[in-house]
Design a protein around this motif. Structure first.
Motif, PDB file in Angstrom:
ATOM      1  N   SER A 233      46.862  28.397  51.581  1.00  0.00           N
ATOM      2  CA  SER A 233      48.156  28.906  52.056  1.00  0.00           C
ATOM      3  C   SER A 233      49.278  28.387  51.154  1.00  0.00           C
ATOM      4  CB  SER A 233      48.416  28.475  53.502  1.00  0.00           C
ATOM      5  OG  SER A 233      48.684  27.095  53.562  1.00  0.00           O
ATOM      6  N   VAL A 234      50.389  29.101  51.187  1.00  0.00           N
ATOM      7  CA  VAL A 234      51.573  28.687  50.423  1.00  0.00           C
ATOM      8  C   VAL A 234      51.963  27.262  50.811  1.00  0.00           C
ATOM      9  CG1 VAL A 234      54.026  29.162  50.028  1.00  0.00           C
ATOM     10  CG2 VAL A 234      52.406  31.061  50.177  1.00  0.00           C
ATOM     11  N   GLY A 235      51.927  26.990  52.114  1.00  0.00           N
ATOM     12  CA  GLY A 235      52.313  25.665  52.605  1.00  0.00           C
ATOM     13  C   GLY A 235      51.391  24.581  52.085  1.00  0.00           C
TER      14      GLY A 235
ATOM     15  N   TYR B 181      52.099  23.975  48.345  1.00  0.00           N
ATOM     16  CA  TYR B 181      53.382  23.299  48.099  1.00  0.00           C
ATOM     17  C   TYR B 181      53.372  21.847  48.551  1.00  0.00           C
ATOM     18  CZ  TYR B 181      56.760  26.165  45.776  1.00  0.00           C
ATOM     19  OH  TYR B 181      57.463  26.820  44.815  1.00  0.00           O
ATOM     20  N   THR B 182      52.739  21.583  49.704  1.00  0.00           N
ATOM     21  CA  THR B 182      52.713  20.188  50.169  1.00  0.00           C
ATOM     22  C   THR B 182      51.880  19.335  49.212  1.00  0.00           C
ATOM     23  OG1 THR B 182      50.947  20.827  51.676  1.00  0.00           O
ATOM     24  CG2 THR B 182      53.128  20.604  52.617  1.00  0.00           C
TER      25      THR B 182
ATOM     26  N   ARG C  89      63.043  36.936  43.903  1.00  0.00           N
ATOM     27  CA  ARG C  89      62.815  35.938  44.942  1.00  0.00           C
ATOM     28  C   ARG C  89      63.960  35.936  45.958  1.00  0.00           C
ATOM     29  NH1 ARG C  89      58.906  32.127  43.529  1.00  0.00           N
ATOM     30  NH2 ARG C  89      59.979  30.373  44.524  1.00  0.00           N
TER      31      ARG C  89
ATOM     32  N   ARG D 129      66.517  33.243  45.224  1.00  0.00           N
ATOM     33  CA  ARG D 129      66.078  31.846  45.219  1.00  0.00           C
ATOM     34  C   ARG D 129      65.547  31.481  43.832  1.00  0.00           C
ATOM     35  NH1 ARG D 129      65.155  30.546  50.773  1.00  0.00           N
ATOM     36  NH2 ARG D 129      65.084  32.417  52.021  1.00  0.00           N
ATOM     37  N   SER D 130      65.443  30.183  43.627  1.00  0.00           N
ATOM     38  CA  SER D 130      64.958  29.694  42.330  1.00  0.00           C
ATOM     39  C   SER D 130      63.449  29.509  42.381  1.00  0.00           C
ATOM     40  CB  SER D 130      65.593  28.349  42.000  1.00  0.00           C
ATOM     41  OG  SER D 130      66.983  28.445  42.114  1.00  0.00           O
TER      42      SER D 130
ATOM     43  N   ARG E 258      60.517  26.852  41.456  1.00  0.00           N
ATOM     44  CA  ARG E 258      60.429  25.416  41.218  1.00  0.00           C
ATOM     45  C   ARG E 258      59.263  25.184  40.268  1.00  0.00           C
ATOM     46  NH1 ARG E 258      59.866  20.611  45.644  1.00  0.00           N
ATOM     47  NH2 ARG E 258      60.777  18.981  44.351  1.00  0.00           N
TER      48      ARG E 258
ATOM     49  N   GLU F 275      63.303  27.861  57.932  1.00  0.00           N
ATOM     50  CA  GLU F 275      63.847  26.952  56.909  1.00  0.00           C
ATOM     51  C   GLU F 275      64.768  25.923  57.543  1.00  0.00           C
ATOM     52  OE1 GLU F 275      64.926  30.503  54.184  1.00  0.00           O
ATOM     53  OE2 GLU F 275      65.129  28.691  52.965  1.00  0.00           O
TER      54      GLU F 275
ATOM     55  N   ASP G 288      62.766  18.392  52.350  1.00  0.00           N
ATOM     56  CA  ASP G 288      63.628  18.498  51.182  1.00  0.00           C
ATOM     57  C   ASP G 288      64.091  19.954  51.037  1.00  0.00           C
ATOM     58  OD1 ASP G 288      64.704  18.727  48.701  1.00  0.00           O
ATOM     59  OD2 ASP G 288      63.018  17.797  47.626  1.00  0.00           O
TER      60      ASP G 288
ATOM     61  N   ASP H 119      65.310  21.553  48.636  1.00  0.00           N
ATOM     62  CA  ASP H 119      64.869  22.113  47.363  1.00  0.00           C
ATOM     63  C   ASP H 119      63.411  22.570  47.461  1.00  0.00           C
ATOM     64  OD1 ASP H 119      65.203  22.856  44.759  1.00  0.00           O
ATOM     65  OD2 ASP H 119      64.576  20.914  43.953  1.00  0.00           O
ATOM     66  N   PHE H 120      62.623  21.719  48.090  1.00  0.00           N
ATOM     67  CA  PHE H 120      61.221  22.028  48.300  1.00  0.00           C
ATOM     68  C   PHE H 120      61.074  23.285  49.163  1.00  0.00           C
ATOM     69  CE2 PHE H 120      57.760  21.390  51.444  1.00  0.00           C
ATOM     70  CZ  PHE H 120      56.665  21.473  50.614  1.00  0.00           C
TER      71      PHE H 120
ATOM     72  N   ASP I  69      63.247  25.597  49.601  1.00  0.00           N
ATOM     73  CA  ASP I  69      63.741  26.740  48.823  1.00  0.00           C
ATOM     74  C   ASP I  69      62.620  27.291  47.950  1.00  0.00           C
ATOM     75  OD1 ASP I  69      65.989  28.413  48.112  1.00  0.00           O
ATOM     76  OD2 ASP I  69      65.854  27.482  46.127  1.00  0.00           O
ATOM     77  N   GLY I  70      61.863  26.395  47.345  1.00  0.00           N
ATOM     78  CA  GLY I  70      60.745  26.811  46.501  1.00  0.00           C
ATOM     79  C   GLY I  70      59.679  27.538  47.300  1.00  0.00           C
ATOM     80  N   VAL I  71      59.359  26.977  48.460  1.00  0.00           N
ATOM     81  CA  VAL I  71      58.318  27.589  49.307  1.00  0.00           C
ATOM     82  C   VAL I  71      58.732  28.999  49.721  1.00  0.00           C
ATOM     83  CG1 VAL I  71      57.118  27.443  51.514  1.00  0.00           C
ATOM     84  CG2 VAL I  71      57.514  25.371  50.189  1.00  0.00           C
TER      85      VAL I  71
ATOM     86  N   ARG J 199      50.116  30.151  58.968  1.00  0.00           N
ATOM     87  CA  ARG J 199      49.153  29.134  58.529  1.00  0.00           C
ATOM     88  C   ARG J 199      49.792  28.092  57.616  1.00  0.00           C
ATOM     89  NH1 ARG J 199      44.971  30.704  54.131  1.00  0.00           N
ATOM     90  NH2 ARG J 199      46.180  31.875  52.620  1.00  0.00           N
ATOM     91  N   SER J 200      50.985  28.375  57.130  1.00  0.00           N
ATOM     92  CA  SER J 200      51.669  27.387  56.297  1.00  0.00           C
ATOM     93  C   SER J 200      52.481  26.390  57.116  1.00  0.00           C
ATOM     94  CB  SER J 200      52.624  28.092  55.322  1.00  0.00           C
ATOM     95  OG  SER J 200      51.902  28.767  54.328  1.00  0.00           O
TER      96      SER J 200
ATOM     97  N   HIS K 192      51.346  22.703  57.677  1.00  0.00           N
ATOM     98  CA  HIS K 192      51.499  21.896  56.447  1.00  0.00           C
ATOM     99  C   HIS K 192      52.961  21.526  56.239  1.00  0.00           C
ATOM    100  CE1 HIS K 192      47.409  22.713  55.054  1.00  0.00           C
ATOM    101  NE2 HIS K 192      47.590  23.961  55.435  1.00  0.00           N
ATOM    102  N   LEU K 193      53.818  22.518  56.424  1.00  0.00           N
ATOM    103  CA  LEU K 193      55.234  22.293  56.139  1.00  0.00           C
ATOM    104  C   LEU K 193      55.858  21.344  57.164  1.00  0.00           C
ATOM    105  CD1 LEU K 193      56.189  25.972  55.194  1.00  0.00           C
ATOM    106  CD2 LEU K 193      55.704  24.072  53.651  1.00  0.00           C
TER     107      LEU K 193
ATOM    108  N   CYS L 236      54.735  17.881  56.293  1.00  0.00           N
ATOM    109  CA  CYS L 236      55.457  17.469  55.087  1.00  0.00           C
ATOM    110  C   CYS L 236      56.884  17.055  55.438  1.00  0.00           C
ATOM    111  CB  CYS L 236      55.442  18.624  54.098  1.00  0.00           C
ATOM    112  SG  CYS L 236      56.035  18.161  52.479  1.00  0.00           S
TER     113      CYS L 236
ATOM    114  N   ARG M 241      56.855  13.710  57.167  1.00  0.00           N
ATOM    115  CA  ARG M 241      56.578  12.622  56.227  1.00  0.00           C
ATOM    116  C   ARG M 241      57.854  12.263  55.452  1.00  0.00           C
ATOM    117  NH1 ARG M 241      53.952  12.878  51.417  1.00  0.00           N
ATOM    118  NH2 ARG M 241      53.508  15.078  51.691  1.00  0.00           N
ATOM    119  N   HIS M 242      58.593  13.289  55.092  1.00  0.00           N
ATOM    120  CA  HIS M 242      59.805  13.056  54.309  1.00  0.00           C
ATOM    121  C   HIS M 242      60.987  12.651  55.174  1.00  0.00           C
ATOM    122  CE1 HIS M 242      59.093  14.081  50.059  1.00  0.00           C
ATOM    123  NE2 HIS M 242      57.930  14.435  50.600  1.00  0.00           N
TER     124      HIS M 242
END
Lengths: 111, 401
Positions: free
Chosen positions: A42-44, A47-48, A70, A73-74, A76, B26, B35, B37-38, B40-42, B72-73, B76-77, B80, B83-84
């Motif tokens: 998964s994307v999550g 990324y994690t 996107r 969005r940027s 990464r 988000e 984070d 930034d993180f 945003d990337g996801v 399903r993500s 994890h998110l 995460c 944790r942060h």
């Protein structure tokens, strides 16, 4: 400094970043992992893992300019740090040491 | 390398300001300590892959992928983000879970607490006068209705029964009663501290007598009582009945309680179940026709009006093949005309009796036309009797396989 311990997905993601070089961002890493391992992470999960590697100092990242594709969005982008390179070399050595001498047993044998 | 989440958030905040407004997931993740930034990337990856799938597979497939992928993500998110986010994130997610779980817990407790102690016991609304009518000849369980103070239905397995008054009754303490003859008794049903008297009316049904057919003519939409009667062991009709009526094809006819109403040309079956007994009745809705010959192959259920004055005789050609020939008088109990078949045709029960009287006022016979045809049916109204004889002659063609 001893190399960081890596899990299976962490090692795969680290190697994917090394392999993709300038194109190493989340989506590309995920596609690469799917192609190599046959698993649809998964994307999550991807990324994690990438962030965990970054927290360990094995990867660094920077954001691109916002992209229309996107939704403004940027991306990464990730790159392997020196510590990251040491980590996967260490993983390679460990694996090689573990496999040493077991080659003959891996050949198929007739029952 | 060892940047704190707060420092990272402040570093990326200005760049985030250029992007689109954050979505609810988000905002939740960032509020928990992720984070920005993180995140945003996801979510940028979500947007990019969604756009790619939209082009390749269309909006439905792309939307389905995004929903599934987000679902399903999220675990994890969330982990995460926790944790942060550190201790503050744990406090926030604790508050969030409490907000979600508290109403759920209240609902669960309410459901668990809804069944109180038994407060009322009765024979149920469907049984008149707090009693049971038993049409079975064999053993049958009396089912009581038990409710708590709030009116919630409770298990009735533990109800105990004892004979109280009236006719002797074969009954077990758990309420299994056997009615071998007509009887009226009162039994006491008890559960813990509550109890009630219920009447048990034994009306065992030995036989259900029903017509073979219920014939309708197309366009006749009046409801008719189902033509059956239940008989007791003594052969007398039983009037108090509990049972079920079913119809196989409700497109042909519809049940309205113990009545039936025609809907469309065709044939179906009605089943009446009372106690252990069962009766089946054919329901045939006939198409009204001007002639029986010729008929199309799909005209299997047809009928002609009969109206004969004293001394009248008519000959009607009948189709080839096998069929039931039936006569229905317009008014119940009226005698039919003299019906005879002529030509290469044989009808049961024999050549001498062309049409026989069937139970409950039916007239019908089973006929077979031999050879290539030329058979007919003759209806005659003699010089005696009523001025007119009126009814319907119906043919129900039988497909022999």
């Amino acid at each position: 400094m001893p190399a960081a311990t890596l899990g299976k997905l962490e090692l795969a993601a680290l190697l994917a970043v090394a392999r993709l070089d300038d194109e190493a961002y989340g989506l590309a890493v995920r596609a690469h992992l799917a192609g190599v391992t046959g698993r649809d992470y998964s994307v999550g999960a991807v990324y994690t893992t990438l962030q965990r590697l970054e927290d360990k100092g094995l990867l660094r990242s920077h954001a691109s300019e916002p992209l229309p594709v996107r939704g403004g969005r940027s991306r990464r982008h990730f790159s392997v740090t020196a510590a990251g390179a040491r980590a996967f070399r260490e993983a390679e050595r460990t694996a090689a040491a573990l496999w040493a001498g077991v080659g003959s047993f891996t050949k198929p044998r007739l029952a | 390398m060892n940047e704190t989440p707060q420092a990272r958030a402040s570093r990326v905040a200005p760049r985030r300001a250029r992007g689109p407004a954050p979505t609810a997931p988000e905002r939740l993740l960032v509020a928990l300590g992720a984070d920005p930034d993180f995140i945003d990337g996801v979510f940028g990856d979500f947007a990019e892959e969604y756009a790619e799938r939209l082009t390749k597979h269309g909006p439905r497939s792309a939307a389905a992928w995004r929903t599934w992928e987000l679902a399903r993500s999220m675990p994890h998110l969330l982990l995460c983000a926790l944790r942060h986010g550190g201790p503050r994130a744990y406090l926030r997610i604790g508050g969030l879970l409490t907000t979600i779980m508290l109403p759920v817990a209240v609902v669960v407790v309410a459901i668990l607490a809804r069944d109180g102690a038994p407060a009322t016991i009765d024979a149920g609304l469907h049984e008149a006068g707090n009693g049971f009518v038993v049409n079975n000849l064999g053993p049958v369980q009396l089912e009581m209705r038990v409710r708590d103070k709030a009116g919630h239905a409770l298990q009735s397995d533990s109800v105990r029964f004892a004979w109280a008054a009236g006719s002797p009754l074969t009954m077990s303490p758990s309420g299994v009663v056997t009615c071998t003859e007509r009887a009226d008794a009162t039994v006491r049903a008890s559960l813990g501290t509550i109890s009630t008297n219920v009447d048990v009316r034994c009306r065992p049904v030995h036989e259900i007598r029903a017509t073979t057919w219920i014939d309708f003519i197309e366009g006749d939409t009046t409801a008719r009582h189902l033509p059956f009667e239940a008989l007791g062991i003594d052969g007398r009709p039983v009037m108090e009945l509990r049972g079920a009526v079913r119809i196989f094809n409700s497109d042909i006819a519809a049940l309205e309680g113990t009545s039936i109403r025609a809907k469309a040309v065709g044939r179906t079956v009605v089943v009446v179940e009372i106690g252990e007994k069962e009766a089946n009745m054919m329901v045939v809705v006939h198409q009204r026709v001007q002639t029986f010959d010729p008929l199309r192959d799909d005209q299997r259920y047809v009928a002609r009006d009969v109206r004969l004055a004293r001394g009248d005789t008519v000959h009607w050609a009948v189709p080839n093949g096998t069929f039931w020939l039936k006569y229905m008088p317009r008014r119940a109990g009226e005698a039919p005309p003299t019906i005879t078949v002529v030509g290469p045709i044989g009808c049961t029960p024999g050549d001498g009796i062309r049409v026989r009287r069937m139970p409950l006022g039916e007239f019908g016979t089973y006929c077979l036309v031999h050879g290539t045809g030329g058979a007919s049916v003759m209806l005659a109204h003699g010089l005696g009797g009523a001025a007119w004889v009126e009814g319907t002659l119906a043919i129900e063609r039988v497909e022999l396989r």
